[in-house]
Design an enzyme around this catalytic site. Sequence first.
Site, PDB file in Angstrom:
ATOM      1  N   ASP A  10       0.833  -1.200   0.000  1.00  0.00           N
ATOM      2  CA  ASP A  10       0.000   0.000   0.000  1.00  0.00           C
ATOM      3  C   ASP A  10       0.877   1.262   0.000  1.00  0.00           C
ATOM      4  OD1 ASP A  10      -2.447   1.290   0.090  1.00  0.00           O
ATOM      5  OD2 ASP A  10      -2.550   1.307   2.280  1.00  0.00           O
ATOM      6  N   HIS A  11       0.343   2.346  -0.556  1.00  0.00           N
ATOM      7  CA  HIS A  11       0.945   3.689  -0.460  1.00  0.00           C
ATOM      8  C   HIS A  11       2.454   3.782  -0.389  1.00  0.00           C
ATOM      9  CE1 HIS A  11      -2.386   6.421  -0.071  1.00  0.00           C
ATOM     10  NE2 HIS A  11      -2.994   5.556   0.707  1.00  0.00           N
ATOM     11  N   ASP A  42       2.097   6.188  -4.852  1.00  0.00           N
ATOM     12  CA  ASP A  42       1.293   7.376  -4.552  1.00  0.00           C
ATOM     13  C   ASP A  42       2.116   8.629  -4.832  1.00  0.00           C
ATOM     14  OD1 ASP A  42      -0.176   9.443  -3.590  1.00  0.00           O
ATOM     15  OD2 ASP A  42      -0.431   8.649  -1.557  1.00  0.00           O
ATOM     16  N   HIS A 123      -8.393   9.883   4.755  1.00  0.00           N
ATOM     17  CA  HIS A 123      -7.585   8.895   5.473  1.00  0.00           C
ATOM     18  C   HIS A 123      -7.780   9.100   6.961  1.00  0.00           C
ATOM     19  CE1 HIS A 123      -4.885   8.032   1.924  1.00  0.00           C
ATOM     20  NE2 HIS A 123      -5.243   6.860   2.372  1.00  0.00           N
ATOM     21  N   GLY A 124      -7.641   7.990   7.698  1.00  0.00           N
ATOM     22  CA  GLY A 124      -8.013   8.106   9.099  1.00  0.00           C
ATOM     23  C   GLY A 124      -6.905   8.296  10.080  1.00  0.00           C
ATOM     24  N   GLY A 160      -9.302   5.234   2.863  1.00  0.00           N
ATOM     25  CA  GLY A 160     -10.021   5.868   3.979  1.00  0.00           C
ATOM     26  C   GLY A 160     -11.339   5.184   4.258  1.00  0.00           C
ATOM     27  N   ASN A 181     -10.030   0.252   1.061  1.00  0.00           N
ATOM     28  CA  ASN A 181      -8.928   0.154   2.022  1.00  0.00           C
ATOM     29  C   ASN A 181      -9.413   0.550   3.407  1.00  0.00           C
ATOM     30  OD1 ASN A 181      -7.462  -0.146  -0.362  1.00  0.00           O
ATOM     31  ND2 ASN A 181      -5.713   0.937   0.476  1.00  0.00           N
TER      32      ASN A 181
HETATM   33  P1  13P Z   1      -8.504   4.341   6.982  1.00  0.00           P
HETATM   34  O1  13P Z   1      -7.393   4.242   7.980  1.00  0.00           O
HETATM   35  O2  13P Z   1      -9.187   5.629   7.039  1.00  0.00           O
HETATM   36  O3  13P Z   1      -9.397   3.176   7.062  1.00  0.00           O
HETATM   37  O4  13P Z   1      -7.795   4.303   5.547  1.00  0.00           O
HETATM   38  C1  13P Z   1      -6.939   3.240   5.234  1.00  0.00           C
HETATM   39  C2  13P Z   1      -6.309   3.439   3.927  1.00  0.00           C
HETATM   40  O5  13P Z   1      -6.806   4.103   3.059  1.00  0.00           O
HETATM   41  C3  13P Z   1      -5.018   2.774   3.735  1.00  0.00           C
HETATM   42  O6  13P Z   1      -4.503   3.027   2.472  1.00  0.00           O
END
Ligand code: 13P
Length: 230
Positions: A10-11, A42, A123-124, A160, A181
């Site tokens: 991820d990212h 990203d 995003h959280g 998010g 995600n």
């Molecule tokens: P949240 O933490 O908001 O669930 O988002 C996770 C995310 O997008 C990881 O790439």
Amino acid sequence: MPGHTLLHLDHIPVIDEDYKKVDYVELVARALKAGYQSVMIDSSRLSLEENIKVTAEISAMAHEAGVPCEAELGAVMGHESGEMPPYEEIFAKKMGFTKLEEAKRFALESKCDWLSVAVGNIHGQVAEAVRNQKKPAARLDVEHIGALYQAAGIPLVLHGGSGVQHECLLEAVKAGIAKINVGTEMRQAYEFALQEKEGDIAYAQDKVYHKVREYIAGYLYNSDLANELK
Ligand code: 13P
């Protein structure tokens, strides 16, 4: 219920949340060598031109290794260490939302396989000050998701995912979201469990296991809308 687990990187940011440069090529190369089954680059903090250029470079690397590449266009807020505008302002002003005309060009030229979009999602709770707080219940611009899907012509990704209003989430899947995600809900389950029983990792892992089950089976699959999608 069908189940399938894949390892996804991820990212990998090109510029991180503190605006420092990251050696993204090296990180992606290591992941591909280690056998990751998909990767995400990203470069959304760069200009459109630069984002296309970097994503095209990483897409080519991923495809060479036989795996798909995800990229991001638009600004999914909440990752930065600084303060974020109030959620309702972000949604009302469509702050950072992915633009239709850019999505079309981006997908064509970068050759990425999935596109992470900004459509009201945030995003959280990554910044230290808010890590333990509940995320705002985000809404999604479902119409915009549908239009982006038409424009880009590739599956869309929703980052998010924690705390997004349930009906929005399921409508978003109908409109073109192919991957959701979810991080904060799982991370907080782990961290709260460790606070409850200090150092008991097995206990925290068990909490995460149950949280994942509750999320997939109870929240995503167990609703009228979800039944329609099955
Ligand atoms: P949240 O933490 O908001 O669930 O988002 C996770 C995310 O997008 C990881 O790439």
